[in-house]
Design an enzyme around this catalytic site. Structure first.
Site, PDB file in Angstrom:
ATOM      1  N   LYS A   1      80.848  98.497  53.994  1.00  8.73           N
ATOM      2  CA  LYS A   1      82.033  98.114  54.776  1.00  8.73           C
ATOM      3  C   LYS A   1      83.215  97.860  53.840  1.00  8.73           C
ATOM      4  O   LYS A   1      83.126  97.056  52.923  1.00  8.73           O
ATOM      5  CB  LYS A   1      81.710  96.858  55.591  1.00  8.73           C
ATOM      6  CG  LYS A   1      82.935  96.223  56.279  1.00  8.73           C
ATOM      7  CD  LYS A   1      82.548  95.013  57.130  1.00  8.73           C
ATOM      8  CE  LYS A   1      83.770  94.265  57.641  1.00  8.73           C
ATOM      9  NZ  LYS A   1      83.425  93.069  58.436  1.00  8.73           N
TER      10      LYS A   1
ATOM     11  N   ASP B   1      90.775  91.324  56.581  1.00 11.07           N
ATOM     12  CA  ASP B   1      90.371  91.153  57.979  1.00 11.07           C
ATOM     13  C   ASP B   1      91.076  89.933  58.575  1.00 11.07           C
ATOM     14  O   ASP B   1      90.629  88.804  58.408  1.00 11.07           O
ATOM     15  CB  ASP B   1      88.848  90.999  58.062  1.00 11.07           C
ATOM     16  CG  ASP B   1      88.362  90.860  59.504  1.00 11.07           C
ATOM     17  OD1 ASP B   1      89.161  91.126  60.427  1.00 11.07           O
ATOM     18  OD2 ASP B   1      87.178  90.502  59.699  1.00 11.07           O
TER      19      ASP B   1
ATOM     20  N   LYS C   1      92.029  85.573  63.602  1.00 14.09           N
ATOM     21  CA  LYS C   1      91.236  84.480  63.042  1.00 14.09           C
ATOM     22  C   LYS C   1      92.114  83.248  62.832  1.00 14.09           C
ATOM     23  O   LYS C   1      93.326  83.376  62.668  1.00 14.09           O
ATOM     24  CB  LYS C   1      90.693  84.893  61.664  1.00 14.09           C
ATOM     25  CG  LYS C   1      89.589  85.935  61.683  1.00 14.09           C
ATOM     26  CD  LYS C   1      89.109  86.228  60.278  1.00 14.09           C
ATOM     27  CE  LYS C   1      88.021  87.283  60.253  1.00 14.09           C
ATOM     28  NZ  LYS C   1      86.782  86.885  60.930  1.00 14.09           N
TER      29      LYS C   1
ATOM     30  N   ASP D   1      86.402  91.191  52.422  1.00 17.46           N
ATOM     31  CA  ASP D   1      85.689  91.881  53.498  1.00 17.46           C
ATOM     32  C   ASP D   1      85.379  93.346  53.139  1.00 17.46           C
ATOM     33  O   ASP D   1      84.959  94.113  53.989  1.00 17.46           O
ATOM     34  CB  ASP D   1      86.489  91.789  54.801  1.00 17.46           C
ATOM     35  CG  ASP D   1      85.605  91.781  56.037  1.00 17.46           C
ATOM     36  OD1 ASP D   1      84.389  91.531  55.885  1.00 17.46           O
ATOM     37  OD2 ASP D   1      86.130  92.035  57.142  1.00 17.46           O
TER      38      ASP D   1
ATOM     39  N   ASP E   1      88.000  91.448  66.257  1.00 21.68           N
ATOM     40  CA  ASP E   1      87.490  90.865  65.018  1.00 21.68           C
ATOM     41  C   ASP E   1      86.080  91.377  64.703  1.00 21.68           C
ATOM     42  O   ASP E   1      85.570  91.149  63.614  1.00 21.68           O
ATOM     43  CB  ASP E   1      87.504  89.334  65.122  1.00 21.68           C
ATOM     44  CG  ASP E   1      87.414  88.654  63.768  1.00 21.68           C
ATOM     45  OD1 ASP E   1      87.543  89.356  62.738  1.00 21.68           O
ATOM     46  OD2 ASP E   1      87.225  87.424  63.744  1.00 21.68           O
TER      47      ASP E   1
ATOM     48  N   GLU F   1      85.222  94.262  63.828  1.00 27.25           N
ATOM     49  CA  GLU F   1      85.738  95.558  63.385  1.00 27.25           C
ATOM     50  C   GLU F   1      84.822  96.265  62.395  1.00 27.25           C
ATOM     51  O   GLU F   1      84.828  97.493  62.311  1.00 27.25           O
ATOM     52  CB  GLU F   1      87.128  95.375  62.767  1.00 27.25           C
ATOM     53  CG  GLU F   1      87.158  94.975  61.285  1.00 27.25           C
ATOM     54  CD  GLU F   1      86.514  93.628  60.977  1.00 27.25           C
ATOM     55  OE1 GLU F   1      86.394  92.808  61.916  1.00 27.25           O
ATOM     56  OE2 GLU F   1      86.113  93.389  59.830  1.00 27.25           O
TER      57      GLU F   1
ATOM     58  N   ARG G   1      81.630  96.710  62.305  1.00 27.19           N
ATOM     59  CA  ARG G   1      80.644  97.596  62.941  1.00 27.19           C
ATOM     60  C   ARG G   1      81.296  98.885  63.429  1.00 27.19           C
ATOM     61  O   ARG G   1      80.636  99.918  63.509  1.00 27.19           O
ATOM     62  CB  ARG G   1      79.924  96.838  64.064  1.00 27.19           C
ATOM     63  CG  ARG G   1      80.813  96.358  65.157  1.00 27.19           C
ATOM     64  CD  ARG G   1      80.173  95.271  66.015  1.00 27.19           C
ATOM     65  NE  ARG G   1      80.183  93.951  65.358  1.00 27.19           N
ATOM     66  CZ  ARG G   1      79.651  92.855  65.882  1.00 27.19           C
ATOM     67  NH1 ARG G   1      79.049  92.898  67.047  1.00 27.19           N
ATOM     68  NH2 ARG G   1      79.704  91.702  65.225  1.00 27.19           N
TER      69      ARG G   1
END
Ligand code: BES
Ligand code: MN
Ligand code: ZN
Length: 494
Positions: free
Chosen positions: A259, A264, A271, A282, A341, A343, A345
């Site tokens: 990933k 993020d 968030k 991230d 959020d 994201e 996946r």
């Protein structure tokens, strides 16, 4: 930092500091587990250590100066516990890491190393990984103590081929882990998806690794709807990187996916402000791919390994995706984005689908995927899920051998209905309870029947938000690099 092997006497080696191992003896006694110093020097050293309150307990670091006859100005005793009772390789590595960190600002360090292969390996690894700091963004890096730049492992007899091979390998692995740490620590304004792609290419530029980069146009052409949707809110467009190492004659095919969310914010499902800066990390999974590909190709392992990095910046804006949007992923599945959020996946699903087209023997992904991973396993232990028990065990065993903390986790079928969507094929969020597992269940939807796949959630272990410990620095840790390399070693033909 470079690690070398030498056979000079510990006492007469020219260096700034000498590291020796210290064990407890009986209730209050001390004993050195070292070589190359005389009985008289040893007695003096032990007396000094005793006076300073050293115990020999695992991980303890005690500095002593002015031992007559020992050339190093500073002698550092690392507690290793009672090696006669029990050898704990992880603790030896952590102890060496503590010692090398405590010596930051010192240039050349010699270690009176145990000569046995497994002990030498743990010593070398702990020392090499402890010699790290991230100063690229300090206006005056000379103000911070520099990590130790040269480490000599002293062995009592002329180095064997096995010992030389261990040190050569640890040099490669440590460089890869430290590269991965650098990428994670790099601020998000200096590492947008295109920068990450350029860094990946640069990391293997001298190696037989073919790098292909998809820009936003190519992603559109190839139907990578997940990567595009996550990236559409940012002024910094998304990328997909493919890194192919295919040595002649290799038969086993391993694909690794990481990933690569360079920042993020959560997107429109934004968030909270507190701690959001940590979301520069991230892309820890992607950083692990870059490090692992560099190490695997440098070591010349006899296995085909392809690395994938789906990368985007998850931002809220007038062009960002909305909760409720339905997107079409690589391969044609539709996903209702109920929370922007979730994201990771979405970008992983496209890359996993592309990897699976090549029918590798195994796909492994690593991702800072869920906060739920930290709730379930804490900050230091990664969760390992899979659609195949044997493959999951293979990864967990490799992690253990490589000295990384990972733990097997299930993918319970009863969670599958929680990602049902009224509008699209599936939704991007499922049950909040077991959130690490429902994220895994989502990814599994993109793995074709019969394709072996393992998912490693490294949300906690990839970033150390507390103080340094053992050989683990604050910030990026380089999590999963060593496990990827170990899996490749285990699957490679001799
Ligand atoms: N990148 C985060 C997960 C994360 C959290 C990594 C903390 C490292 C530290 C991920 O994209 C995320 O936001 N996940 C959500 C999923 C939820 C919306 C289903 C989460 O865990 O809250
Ligand atoms: Mn997120
Ligand atoms: Zn994320």
């Amino acid at each position: 930092m470079t690690l070398t092997l030498a056979t000079t006497q510990s006492s007469t080696t020219t260096c700034d500091a000498l590291i020796v191992a210290l064990m407890p003896k009986g209730k209050t006694g001390l004993e050195l587990a070292t070589h190359g110093i005389t009985a008289a020097q040893s007695a003096k050293l032990l007396a000094a250590l005793k006076a300073l309150g050293a115990t020999g307990r695992s991980g303890e670091v005690t500095k002593v100066t002015g031992i007559t006859g020992i050339k190093a100005e500073v002698v550092v005793a690392v507690g290793v516990g009672d090696l006669r009772k029990k050898v704990n390789l992880d603790q030896i590595g952590a102890g060496l890491g503590n010692a090398i960190r405590a010596l930051a600002g010192t240039k050349k360090v010699a270690i009176a190393s145990p000569p046995e292969a497994d002990l030498l390996r743990a010593t070398a690894l702990g020392a090499a990984l402890g010699a790290y700091s991230f100063t690229a963004f300090k206006s005056d890096p000379t103000k911070a103590p520099a990590p130790v730049s040269s480490i000599v492992l002293l062995v009592p007899a002329p180095a064997t081929a096995e010992q030389k091979a261990i040190v050569a390998e640890i040099n490669v692995i440590a460089a890869a882990v430290n590269l991965s740490r650098d990428l994670v620590n790099t601020p998000p304004n200096a590492l947008a998806p295109a920068d990450l792609a350029a860094q990946a290419k640069h990391a293997v530029s001298a190696l037989p690794v073919k790098v292909t980069i998809w820009d936003e146009k190519a992603l559109k052409r190839d139907g990578c709807g997940g990567i595009l949707a996550v990236g559409q809110g940012s002024a910094n467009p998304p990328r997909l990187v493919k890194m192919e190492y295919a040595p002649r004659g290799a038969t086993v095919k391993l694909h690794i996916v990481g990933k690569g969310i360079t920042f993020d914010t959560g997107g429109i499902s934004i968030k909270p402000a507190a701690g959001m800066d940590e979301m520069k990390g991230d892309m820890g999974g992607a950083a692990a791919i870059v490090g692992a590909m560099q190490a695997i190709a440098t070591l010349g392992l006899n296995i085909k390994v392809t690395g994938w990095i789906p990368s985007a910046e998850n931002m809220p804006s007038g062009t960002a995706q909305r909760p409720g949007d339905v997107i079409t992923m690589f391969g044609g599945k539709t996903v209702e984005v109920l929370n922007t959020d979730a994201e990771g996946r979405l970008v992983l699903a496209d890359a996993l689908g592309m990897a699976a087209l090549e029918k590798p023997d195994l796909i492994i992904d690593a991702a800072t995927l869920t906060g739920a991973q930290r709730v379930a396993l804490g900050s230091r232990l990664a969760g390992v899920m899979a659609n195949d028990d044997e493959s999951r065990a293979l990864v967990c065993q490799a992690a253990e051998l490589a000295g990384e903390s990972m733990w097997p986790m299930p993918l319970p079928e009863d969670l599958r209905p929680s990602i049902d969507s009224a509008t699209a094929d599936i939704a991007n969020i499922g049950d909040r309870f077991g959130g690490m597992l429902s994220a895994g269940i989502f990814l599994k939807e993109f793995i074709p029947e019969g394709q072996k796949w393992v998912h490693i959630d490294i949300a906690g272990p990839s970033f150390n938000d507390k103080g340094a410990y053992g050989y683990t620095p604050k910030g990026g840790t380089g999590s999963a690099v060593r496990t990827f390399v170990q899996v490749a070693k285990n699957l490679a033909a001799e």
